[in-house]
Motif scaffolding. Structure first.
Motif, PDB file in Angstrom:
ATOM      1  N   PRO A 242       0.838  -1.200   0.000  1.00  0.00           N
ATOM      2  CA  PRO A 242       0.000   0.000   0.000  1.00  0.00           C
ATOM      3  C   PRO A 242       0.876   1.254   0.000  1.00  0.00           C
ATOM      4  O   PRO A 242       1.753   1.423   0.840  1.00  0.00           O
ATOM      5  N   ASP A 243       0.638   2.121  -0.967  1.00  0.00           N
ATOM      6  CA  ASP A 243       1.473   3.308  -1.138  1.00  0.00           C
ATOM      7  C   ASP A 243       0.630   4.547  -0.865  1.00  0.00           C
ATOM      8  O   ASP A 243       0.151   4.743   0.238  1.00  0.00           O
ATOM      9  N   GLY A 244       0.417   5.404  -1.884  1.00  0.00           N
ATOM     10  CA  GLY A 244      -0.361   6.616  -1.677  1.00  0.00           C
ATOM     11  C   GLY A 244      -1.782   6.323  -1.247  1.00  0.00           C
ATOM     12  O   GLY A 244      -2.384   5.328  -1.653  1.00  0.00           O
ATOM     13  N   ALA A 245      -2.341   7.213  -0.424  1.00  0.00           N
ATOM     14  CA  ALA A 245      -3.689   7.013   0.116  1.00  0.00           C
ATOM     15  C   ALA A 245      -4.350   8.363   0.344  1.00  0.00           C
ATOM     16  O   ALA A 245      -3.706   9.310   0.803  1.00  0.00           O
ATOM     17  N   ARG A 246      -5.634   8.436   0.025  1.00  0.00           N
ATOM     18  CA  ARG A 246      -6.418   9.651   0.255  1.00  0.00           C
ATOM     19  C   ARG A 246      -7.868   9.276   0.542  1.00  0.00           C
ATOM     20  O   ARG A 246      -8.388   8.291   0.025  1.00  0.00           O
ATOM     21  N   PHE A 247      -8.519  10.109   1.369  1.00  0.00           N
ATOM     22  CA  PHE A 247      -9.955  10.007   1.527  1.00  0.00           C
ATOM     23  C   PHE A 247     -10.633  10.746   0.382  1.00  0.00           C
ATOM     24  O   PHE A 247     -10.106  11.734  -0.146  1.00  0.00           O
ATOM     25  N   SER A 248     -11.813  10.261  -0.007  1.00  0.00           N
ATOM     26  CA  SER A 248     -12.601  10.936  -1.029  1.00  0.00           C
ATOM     27  C   SER A 248     -13.020  12.311  -0.506  1.00  0.00           C
ATOM     28  O   SER A 248     -13.005  12.558   0.702  1.00  0.00           O
ATOM     29  N   PRO A 249     -13.402  13.231  -1.395  1.00  0.00           N
ATOM     30  CA  PRO A 249     -13.798  14.572  -0.942  1.00  0.00           C
ATOM     31  C   PRO A 249     -14.911  14.580   0.086  1.00  0.00           C
ATOM     32  O   PRO A 249     -14.945  15.457   0.958  1.00  0.00           O
ATOM     33  N   ASP A 250     -15.824  13.606   0.028  1.00  0.00           N
ATOM     34  CA  ASP A 250     -16.890  13.548   1.035  1.00  0.00           C
ATOM     35  C   ASP A 250     -16.458  12.806   2.297  1.00  0.00           C
ATOM     36  O   ASP A 250     -17.249  12.669   3.236  1.00  0.00           O
ATOM     37  N   MET A 251     -15.224  12.315   2.322  1.00  0.00           N
ATOM     38  CA  MET A 251     -14.611  11.655   3.476  1.00  0.00           C
ATOM     39  C   MET A 251     -15.274  10.334   3.838  1.00  0.00           C
ATOM     40  O   MET A 251     -15.070   9.800   4.928  1.00  0.00           O
ATOM     41  N   LEU A 252     -16.055   9.743   2.926  1.00  0.00           N
ATOM     42  CA  LEU A 252     -16.775   8.508   3.222  1.00  0.00           C
ATOM     43  C   LEU A 252     -16.057   7.263   2.735  1.00  0.00           C
ATOM     44  O   LEU A 252     -16.383   6.151   3.166  1.00  0.00           O
ATOM     45  N   THR A 253     -15.102   7.421   1.832  1.00  0.00           N
ATOM     46  CA  THR A 253     -14.365   6.280   1.306  1.00  0.00           C
ATOM     47  C   THR A 253     -12.874   6.591   1.343  1.00  0.00           C
ATOM     48  O   THR A 253     -12.448   7.741   1.281  1.00  0.00           O
ATOM     49  N   TYR A 254     -12.088   5.529   1.418  1.00  0.00           N
ATOM     50  CA  TYR A 254     -10.637   5.633   1.582  1.00  0.00           C
ATOM     51  C   TYR A 254      -9.992   4.864   0.435  1.00  0.00           C
ATOM     52  O   TYR A 254     -10.287   3.683   0.227  1.00  0.00           O
ATOM     53  N   TYR A 255      -9.152   5.545  -0.316  1.00  0.00           N
ATOM     54  CA  TYR A 255      -8.533   4.964  -1.503  1.00  0.00           C
ATOM     55  C   TYR A 255      -7.036   4.763  -1.280  1.00  0.00           C
ATOM     56  O   TYR A 255      -6.346   5.657  -0.774  1.00  0.00           O
ATOM     57  N   VAL A 256      -6.553   3.592  -1.675  1.00  0.00           N
ATOM     58  CA  VAL A 256      -5.150   3.222  -1.509  1.00  0.00           C
ATOM     59  C   VAL A 256      -4.670   2.585  -2.807  1.00  0.00           C
ATOM     60  O   VAL A 256      -5.378   1.745  -3.386  1.00  0.00           O
ATOM     61  N   VAL A 257      -3.468   2.946  -3.264  1.00  0.00           N
ATOM     62  CA  VAL A 257      -2.912   2.284  -4.444  1.00  0.00           C
ATOM     63  C   VAL A 257      -1.908   1.216  -4.024  1.00  0.00           C
ATOM     64  O   VAL A 257      -1.158   1.383  -3.053  1.00  0.00           O
ATOM     65  N   ASN A 258      -1.918   0.115  -4.745  1.00  0.00           N
ATOM     66  CA  ASN A 258      -0.926  -0.950  -4.608  1.00  0.00           C
ATOM     67  C   ASN A 258       0.106  -0.716  -5.699  1.00  0.00           C
ATOM     68  O   ASN A 258      -0.179  -0.865  -6.887  1.00  0.00           O
ATOM     69  N   ASN A 259       1.321  -0.333  -5.306  1.00  0.00           N
ATOM     70  CA  ASN A 259       2.273   0.142  -6.308  1.00  0.00           C
ATOM     71  C   ASN A 259       3.009  -0.982  -7.038  1.00  0.00           C
ATOM     72  O   ASN A 259       3.797  -0.700  -7.945  1.00  0.00           O
ATOM     73  N   GLN A 260       2.783  -2.227  -6.676  1.00  0.00           N
ATOM     74  CA  GLN A 260       3.399  -3.343  -7.389  1.00  0.00           C
ATOM     75  C   GLN A 260       2.390  -4.040  -8.298  1.00  0.00           C
ATOM     76  O   GLN A 260       2.658  -4.276  -9.471  1.00  0.00           O
ATOM     77  N   ALA A 261       1.232  -4.359  -7.757  1.00  0.00           N
ATOM     78  CA  ALA A 261       0.245  -5.113  -8.532  1.00  0.00           C
ATOM     79  C   ALA A 261      -0.576  -4.233  -9.457  1.00  0.00           C
ATOM     80  O   ALA A 261      -1.271  -4.742 -10.336  1.00  0.00           O
ATOM     81  N   GLY A 262      -0.529  -2.904  -9.277  1.00  0.00           N
ATOM     82  CA  GLY A 262      -1.311  -2.033 -10.132  1.00  0.00           C
ATOM     83  C   GLY A 262      -2.783  -2.062  -9.809  1.00  0.00           C
ATOM     84  O   GLY A 262      -3.629  -2.301 -10.674  1.00  0.00           O
ATOM     85  N   LEU A 263      -3.114  -1.820  -8.541  1.00  0.00           N
ATOM     86  CA  LEU A 263      -4.506  -1.833  -8.097  1.00  0.00           C
ATOM     87  C   LEU A 263      -4.835  -0.550  -7.355  1.00  0.00           C
ATOM     88  O   LEU A 263      -3.985   0.033  -6.668  1.00  0.00           O
ATOM     89  N   LEU A 264      -6.077  -0.121  -7.499  1.00  0.00           N
ATOM     90  CA  LEU A 264      -6.626   0.956  -6.686  1.00  0.00           C
ATOM     91  C   LEU A 264      -7.700   0.339  -5.799  1.00  0.00           C
ATOM     92  O   LEU A 264      -8.695  -0.189  -6.297  1.00  0.00           O
ATOM     93  N   TYR A 265      -7.486   0.380  -4.477  1.00  0.00           N
ATOM     94  CA  TYR A 265      -8.444  -0.168  -3.526  1.00  0.00           C
ATOM     95  C   TYR A 265      -9.404   0.924  -3.070  1.00  0.00           C
ATOM     96  O   TYR A 265      -9.003   2.066  -2.823  1.00  0.00           O
ATOM     97  N   GLN A 266     -10.659   0.539  -2.870  1.00  0.00           N
ATOM     98  CA  GLN A 266     -11.649   1.421  -2.261  1.00  0.00           C
ATOM     99  C   GLN A 266     -12.140   0.761  -0.973  1.00  0.00           C
ATOM    100  O   GLN A 266     -12.692  -0.341  -0.989  1.00  0.00           O
TER     101      GLN A 266
END
Length: 325
Positions: A242-266
Motif C-alpha cells: 500500500p502506497d499513496g492514500a487519500r480520503f474521497s472529498p466527502d470523506m466517506l471512502t478511503y482509496y489506496v494504491v498498490n504500487n506493485q500489482a497495479g490496483l486501486l483499492y476502495q
C-alpha cells in the motif's frame, strides 16, 4: 459477482465484492525522467501539480498535458508527497536528499547533512515561503518525509519512511515526533519504504497511515497518538504494497494504491475507521501507481515507473467505483 485478483506471486488472493477495470482519461506528461512519486490537484487553480524523484522541480499540468515549471529553488532536491490546500493558498511538498537515500540503500550506517524537509509554497505563484527542516527530528540515522496530511486546526503530519515515525509540524515550524514505533522500521531497501501514505479523517479525529513493506494500515488518534493500532480488514486477509492514500472529498471512502500489482483499492467502514472493508477495486491501466488525488468527481492515479527512465509519465482518472449494494 466476485472477482479474483492474483497479482504478483506474493499477493494474497482475495475475493472482491465488485470490481471496476476501466479508466476515464489519461494525460501523458512528456517530461523525460520525471518519475512523479506523488501529485495533487487544486480545484482553485484547475491544475495538477507533479513532483519528481529525479529533480526537485514541481510542475503544474493542465487537463491537456501542457506543463510548466512551477516551484523551483536550490532547496528542492527530490520531491515525494504533494498536497494542495486551496483555502490556505498553499502547496506543500515533501522534499529529501537523494544522496541520503543512496546512503540508506547502500547500507551506510549514517548520513551527515541535510536529509529531508517540508517545502511550503504559494499555490498561486509557486514562490517558496518556508523550508522546514526535519533532518534532526527523531531517533535513528535516516529520515525521509514521504507524504503529508492536515486538519482544520493548523496541524500537519508527515510520514517518515526511513525513521519509523510520523512527524508533526505547524506552518511556523517547531517540528516534533508525533509518534515513533520501532516496528515500523524499513529494514530492506529492495522491498520499499516503511510509513508511506497518510490521510487525516475528521470523523474519528485520527490519521490512517499505510506501511509499504508490511502491507498494513494503522490508525493513529490525534489526541492520543501513542494509542495507535493496526487496522483490521473485515473481508480480506491482507493487502500488499500500500502506497499513496487519500480520503474521497466527502470523506466517506478511503482509496489506496498498490504500487506493485497495479490496483486501486476502495475501502469503507462501519466502525468509524477502526476496521476497513474492501468495497471495490480497480486495475490501473499502467503499472507502478504511487499517488492518488481527486478532481471534482474523479479519482486520479500517477505512475512513477520507479528506477526506470521514461520519456513520458501518465496520470489517469479511474471511475469512482460504485458502492456495492
Amino acid at each position: 459477482m466476485h472477482t479474483l485478483f492474483a497479482c504478483f506471486t506474493f499477493l494474497v488472493v482475495f475475493a472482491l465484492p465488485c470490481s471496476a477495470r476501466s479508466y476515464n482519461e489519461i494525460i501523458h506528461v512528456d517530461i523525460p525522467n520525471l518519475s512523479p512519486e506523488s501529485f495533487a490537484y487544486s480545484q482553485k487553480r484547475g491544475k495538477f501539480f507533479l513532483g519528481s524523484l529525479n529533480f526537485g522541480t514541481v510542475y503544474e499540468v493542465d487537463q491537456t498535458g501542457n506543463f510548466s515549471q512551477f516551484v523551483m529553488g536550490k532547496e528542492l532536491s527530490s520531491t515525494a508527497g504533494i498536497l494542495a490546500v486551496d483555502d490556505m493558498d498553499l502547496l506543500l511538498i515533501c522534499n529529501f536528499n537523494q544522496s541520503m537515500l543512496g546512503a540508506w540503500v547502500g547500507g551506510k550506517p549514517a548520513f551527515k547533512g541535510f536529509q529531508t524537509s517540508l517545502i511550503v509554497a504559494n499555490l498561486t505563484t509557486g514562490a517558496i515561503i518556508r523550508n522546514i527542516d526535519f533532518s534532526n527530528v527523531g531517533p535513528g540515522p535516516f529520515r525521509l518525509v514521504n507524504d503529508i496530511t492536515h486538519d482544520s486546526r493548523g496541524n500537519f503530519w508527515l510520514t517518515d519512511s526511513l525513521g519509523a515515525q510520523i512527524i508533526h509540524t505547524t506552518l511556523s515550524g517547531n517540528p516534533s515526533v508525533f509518534v515513533h514505533n520501532d516496528d515500523w522500521t524499513a529494514t530492506k531497501p529492495q522491498r520499499g519504504f516503511g510509513p508511506d501514505g497518510i490521510a487525516y479523517q475528521p470523523s474519528c479525529d485520527c490519521i490512517l497511515m499505510t506501511h509499504l513493506q508490511h502491507g498494513t494500515i494503522w490508525n493513529v488518534p490525534r489526541e492520543y497518538p501513542m494509542s495507535f493500532f493496526k487496522v483490521e480488514f473485515t473481508n480480506i486477509e491482507s493487502i500488499q504494497n500500500p502506497d499513496g492514500a487519500r480520503f474521497s472529498p466527502d470523506m466517506l471512502t478511503y482509496y489506496v494504491v498498490n504500487n506493485q500489482a497495479g490496483l486501486l483499492y476502495q475501502f469503507v467502514t462501519n466502525s468509524n475507521w477502526t476496521s476497513l472493508t474492501l468495497n471495490n477495486a480497480a486495475v490501473t491501466p499502467f503499472s507502478n501507481p504511487t499517488g492518488v488525488t481527486f478532481t471534482y468527481d474523479q479519482v486520479w492515479c500517477s505512475t512513477a515507473y520507479l528506477f526506470q527512465k521514461k520519456q513520458s509519465y501518465p496520470i489517469y482518472s479511474m471511475p469512482l467505483p460504485p458502492l456495492c449494494e
